[in-house]
Design a protein around this motif. Sequence first.
Motif: not given
Length: 165
Positions: A140-144, A146-165
Motif C-alpha cells: 500500500x502506497x501510504x504517502x497521501x 491518513x492512518x484511517x485510510x491505510x487501515x481501510x485499505x488493509x481491511x480490504x486486502x486481508x485474507x478472510x482467514x485473518x479476520x477476527x470473529x
Amino acid sequence: MMGAGKSTVGNCLATEHHLGFVDLDAAIEEQQGRSITDIFQYDGEQVFRDIEQQTLAEVLSASDPLVVSCGGGVVVRQSNLKLLSERAWVCWLRATVDTLAQRIQQSRSRPLLGDDPKANIKAIYKARAGLYAQVAHEVIDVDDLRPEQVCEAIRNLWPSVITAP
C-alpha cells in the motif's frame, strides 16, 4: 521503513478487529529494559538483530492471531524473511523517501539515521526495498493517506482467514 506508520496502523487494525497487537521494537525494549538506541550504541547492530530475530520468532509462535508491527530492519536477515513468509500475512506500507524523511525529521531515537537523515533513509530504502517486496503479500502506497485510510485499505486486502470473529 521507519516513518511509514506501521505502529499507528497496526494498533488501529488490532483495536478494530479485537486482536492482540505487538510493536516488535517496543516488545524488545520492554524485554531488554532499555531503548533500541541504547542497544545499538552499547551492543551494536548485530546484537540488536539477534534479539529482534528471537523476539520475532516468539511473537509469530503465538497461537492467537496478532497484528505485528515489525521494525523496518527486520527484513535484513533471511531467517526473518522465512519466518514472515511462513507464519504471517505481510503488508508493506510503502512511502517515498521524502515522506519518510518528513515524518521522522524530529525523531532522536533512530539509531541508523546519523547526521544526514534523508541521505541515510535513501540508502536504507535502496538496500531494503527488494526485501520488502520479496516478503510482502500486499503493498500500500501510504504517502497521501491518513492512518484511517491505510487501515481501510488493509481491511480490504486481508485474507478472510485473518479476520477476527
